[in-house]
Design a protein around this motif. Structure first.
Motif, PDB file in Angstrom:
ATOM      1  N   MET A 201      -4.895 -75.879-110.537  1.00 56.07           N
ATOM      2  CA  MET A 201      -6.058 -76.157-109.681  1.00 56.07           C
ATOM      3  C   MET A 201      -5.659 -76.148-108.213  1.00 56.07           C
ATOM      4  SD  MET A 201      -7.182 -80.093-109.747  1.00 56.07           S
ATOM      5  CE  MET A 201      -6.041 -81.430-109.525  1.00 56.07           C
ATOM      6  N   MET A 202      -6.672 -75.927-107.375  1.00 61.02           N
ATOM      7  CA  MET A 202      -6.451 -75.998-105.933  1.00 61.02           C
ATOM      8  C   MET A 202      -7.113 -77.260-105.400  1.00 61.02           C
ATOM      9  SD  MET A 202      -6.630 -72.251-104.218  1.00 61.02           S
ATOM     10  CE  MET A 202      -8.122 -71.570-104.849  1.00 61.02           C
ATOM     11  N   GLU A 203      -6.407 -77.906-104.485  1.00 63.00           N
ATOM     12  CA  GLU A 203      -6.977 -79.038-103.758  1.00 63.00           C
ATOM     13  C   GLU A 203      -6.493 -78.953-102.318  1.00 63.00           C
ATOM     14  OE1 GLU A 203      -7.769 -82.852-106.430  1.00 63.00           O
ATOM     15  OE2 GLU A 203      -5.642 -82.501-106.216  1.00 63.00           O
TER      16      GLU A 203
ATOM     17  N   SER B 207     -11.838 -79.978-104.635  1.00 57.32           N
ATOM     18  CA  SER B 207     -10.995 -79.514-105.742  1.00 57.32           C
ATOM     19  C   SER B 207     -11.609 -78.251-106.324  1.00 57.32           C
ATOM     20  CB  SER B 207     -10.815 -80.595-106.808  1.00 57.32           C
ATOM     21  OG  SER B 207     -11.974 -80.690-107.601  1.00 57.32           O
ATOM     22  N   TRP B 208     -10.763 -77.391-106.871  1.00 58.39           N
ATOM     23  CA  TRP B 208     -11.137 -76.074-107.400  1.00 58.39           C
ATOM     24  C   TRP B 208     -10.369 -75.905-108.696  1.00 58.39           C
ATOM     25  CZ3 TRP B 208      -8.099 -71.825-108.560  1.00 58.39           C
ATOM     26  CH2 TRP B 208      -8.685 -70.553-108.556  1.00 58.39           C
ATOM     27  N   MET B 209     -11.085 -76.015-109.809  1.00 57.41           N
ATOM     28  CA  MET B 209     -10.407 -75.984-111.106  1.00 57.41           C
ATOM     29  C   MET B 209     -10.923 -74.792-111.909  1.00 57.41           C
ATOM     30  SD  MET B 209      -8.316 -77.624-113.188  1.00 57.41           S
ATOM     31  CE  MET B 209      -7.842 -76.713-114.654  1.00 57.41           C
ATOM     32  N   PRO B 210     -10.105 -73.751-112.057  1.00 62.02           N
ATOM     33  CA  PRO B 210     -10.570 -72.567-112.784  1.00 62.02           C
ATOM     34  C   PRO B 210     -10.400 -72.749-114.287  1.00 62.02           C
ATOM     35  CG  PRO B 210      -8.328 -72.222-112.068  1.00 62.02           C
ATOM     36  CD  PRO B 210      -8.722 -73.619-111.608  1.00 62.02           C
TER      37      PRO B 210
ATOM     38  N   LYS C  35     -13.438 -70.583-104.073  1.00 65.61           N
ATOM     39  CA  LYS C  35     -12.365 -70.853-103.122  1.00 65.61           C
ATOM     40  C   LYS C  35     -12.907 -70.929-101.694  1.00 65.61           C
ATOM     41  CE  LYS C  35      -7.930 -68.967-101.691  1.00 65.61           C
ATOM     42  NZ  LYS C  35      -6.943 -67.896-101.861  1.00 65.61           N
TER      43      LYS C  35
ATOM     44  N   LEU D  79      -5.613 -75.211 -98.628  1.00 62.89           N
ATOM     45  CA  LEU D  79      -6.165 -75.253 -99.982  1.00 62.89           C
ATOM     46  C   LEU D  79      -5.189 -74.470-100.851  1.00 62.89           C
ATOM     47  CD1 LEU D  79      -8.717 -75.928-101.782  1.00 62.89           C
ATOM     48  CD2 LEU D  79      -9.427 -73.585-101.344  1.00 62.89           C
TER      49      LEU D  79
END
Lengths: 183, 361
Positions: free
Chosen positions: B178-180, A34-37, A20, B6
């Motif tokens: 998800m975070m974007e 983008s952050w995909m867990p 993050k 985010l």
């Protein structure tokens, strides 16, 4: 520039929050992120991983099979993800608890003793920031000042006093990377 | 630039609801969408905009609270995941039958039954073809990014009030969890009573005006002749949606010999597959339906002179592929590729499926 990264380790090591902070740092320098867990019925001590992508362009798939960089923090993740690094890509790992070291000959490999350094700093919670520092040594895709800005934006005000300690940990990580195999 | 953050897709749904002037959210928790109500509870919009956030005693209660709020001309919404949407299906068809605007969010998980908490797109039929009983349609929006999770809350309300018809955001655990980077919308104030009277006074049940007729919110008409006339009216409305509000995106279609059709998270995966296939010299494009109803049938038909084959990619055993085949009418081969039960396909797998099923390699 597009950098596709997998960060994998035990739940509780700060894998998701490290991802993050990396993603937030990308935003601070106007990149797409983008952050995909991996999410699921997981618990402390189980495995955790997150795919983080930073790019100057629109990001296509947040779900990937092949990565530019793998940051590996336990043996299970080494077994699972070593094969998924693109040829010519990068593997950064903490040797703590690793019994089978990486065997690929077509990738760059770096070690960082994150757990040992965190113990030395007297604060095991700095572990993930030391690892992040190690990554920034190997792949300086975000500036430390942008990581600092990212921390300021993502942390609640009451935790801002911890930012200098985190920056110190990142610096320690930057200074403590060991080359294992550089193509 | 506006307020850039985010955030997770689910959190953004909540934030967008507050900012677009939503009057009420009624829900019941279920993975993988619990962050929607959780975020609303943390944000306490009642203090800020007056928006009501309520955890109902069940999904059935929540959707009927939505019916109540919608009947008064309020901007109201609910959210759930697949098994919870099944429980809400009765209320949803009642909303459609009473011509009430409302927003329903489905963050789909793998089924059938309680299934898994992992992402899937196996509720396409339920969202697009019915789910509840009777000849009705929902306006169905399929976001493919966290930014679209923000944008489609406002758009969903806009369309649902335009047509007096419930709208659904059909997403899944990939986009929800998800975070974007997202640029949040500016705040719009909630409608005042005077504004509601102006916008919805002809049907909203806000009390009989002196000398006026009562407004009645119902989906019941025991006179079949009248019910058929009403059904004609609904069908005319659905045709108007097809005429005016189809939304889609084309990626790398200009020189494409082959075509992926995919929505939501599958469309994101296919974008990568387009890149990978083109590295191998396969000229493939992507047509992404943004509205699943109304469906971009014409836009698929327009590609038929150009492409030699179409692969429909979904995280289901093959649901949207039926609408692709209806559009194509046998003119070019149409195949389906999907992973399901909570498994997300990789971009590489999609390229392999294209080679095997369409290029015949």
């Amino acid at each position: 520039m597009t950098e596709e990264i997998i960060i994998a380790g035990f739940g509780g090591q700060g894998v998701l929050s490290m991802g993050k902070i990396l993603a937030y740092s990308g935003i601070m320098q106007d990149q797409e992120v983008s952050w995909m867990p991996s999410y699921g019925p997981e618990m402390r001590g189980g495995t955790a991983n997150v795919t983080v992508i930073l790019s100057d362009d629109r990001i296509s798939s947040p779900v990937l099979k092949k990565f530019d960089t793998a940051i590996i923090l336990n043996q299970q993740s080494m077994d699972k993800f070593e094969a998924d690094i693109k040829p010519g890509g990068t593997l950064l790992y903490d040797p703590n608890g690793i019994t089978r070291h990486p065997e690929r000959k077509d990738i760059n490999i770096f070690k960082i003793p994150g757990a040992a350094l965190a113990a030395e700093m007297g604060n095991p919670k700095t572990f993930n920031m030391i690892i992040l520092g190690g990554f920034l040594n190997v792949k300086p895709i975000v500036k430390v000042e942008n990581v600092k800005k990212g921390l300021e934006k993502s942390l609640p005000e009451r935790h801002h006093k911890l930012i200098p300690l985190n920056i110190e940990a990142i610096q320690k990580g930057i200074d403590s990377v060991e080359n294992v195999q550089v193509l | 630039m506006g307020d850039v953050r985010l955030m997770k897709g689910n959190e953004v749904i909540a934030e967008a609801a507050i900012r677009c002037g939503c009057d009420g959210y009624f829900g019941y928790p279920i993975t993988p969408q619990s962050e929607i109500m959780e975020t609303l509870m943390i944000r306490k919009p009642e203090d800020e905009t007056g928006m009501v956030v309520l955890q109902a005693e069940s999904e059935v209660a929540a959707i009927n609270m939505v019916y109540g709020g919608a009947s008064c001309g309020k901007k109201v919404m609910t959210s759930s995941s697949s098994p919870g949407i099944s429980l809400k299906a009765e209320g949803i068809t009642y909303l459609a039958g009473a011509e009430l605007p409302a927003l329903i969010v489905n963050i789909v998980r793998g089924g059938p039954g309680l299934g898994t908490i992992q992402p899937a797109q196996s509720d396409y039929f339920q969202a697009v073809k019915g789910g509840g009983h009777g000849d009705y349609k929902l306006i169905v929006l399929a976001p493919a990014s966290v930014q679209e999770m923000n944008d489609f809350v406002d758009l969903g309300f806009e369309l649902s009030f335009k047509y007096l018809n419930p709208a659904m955001i059909l997403s899944d655990g990939v986009i929800g969890q998800m975070m974007e980077k997202v640029e949040l919308s500016d705040y719009k104030p909630r409608w005042t009573d005077e504004e509601i009277e102006k916008i919805s006074g002809s049907w909203a049940t806000n009390g009989k005006k002196a000398g006026g007729e009562r407004n009645i919110s119902t989906s019941l008409d025991l006179d079949s002749a009248k019910q058929e006339v009403f059904n004609h009216k609904l069908q005319a409305k659905y045709r108007a949606m097809e005429e005016n509000d189809v939304r889609f995106e084309k990626i790398a279609c200009d020189d494409a010999d082959y075509l992926f059709v995919a929505y939501g998270s599958s469309a994101r995966i296919c974008q990568k597959s387009v890149e990978l296939a083109r590295e191998k010299g396969i000229k493939v494009g992507l047509l992404r339906p943004i509205t699943l109803f109304p469906y971009p049938t014409k836009q698929i038909q327009e590609m038929l002179g150009q492409v030699k084959g179409i692969l429909s990619v979904e995280m289901s055993a093959g649901q949207m592929v039926e609408d692709v085949r209806l559009a194509v009418e046998g003119k070019v081969p149409v195949e389906h590729f999907g992973r399901y039960g909570g498994i997300i396909p990789t971009p590489e797998e999609v390229v392999e499926a294209l080679e095997e099923k369409i290029l015949g390699k």
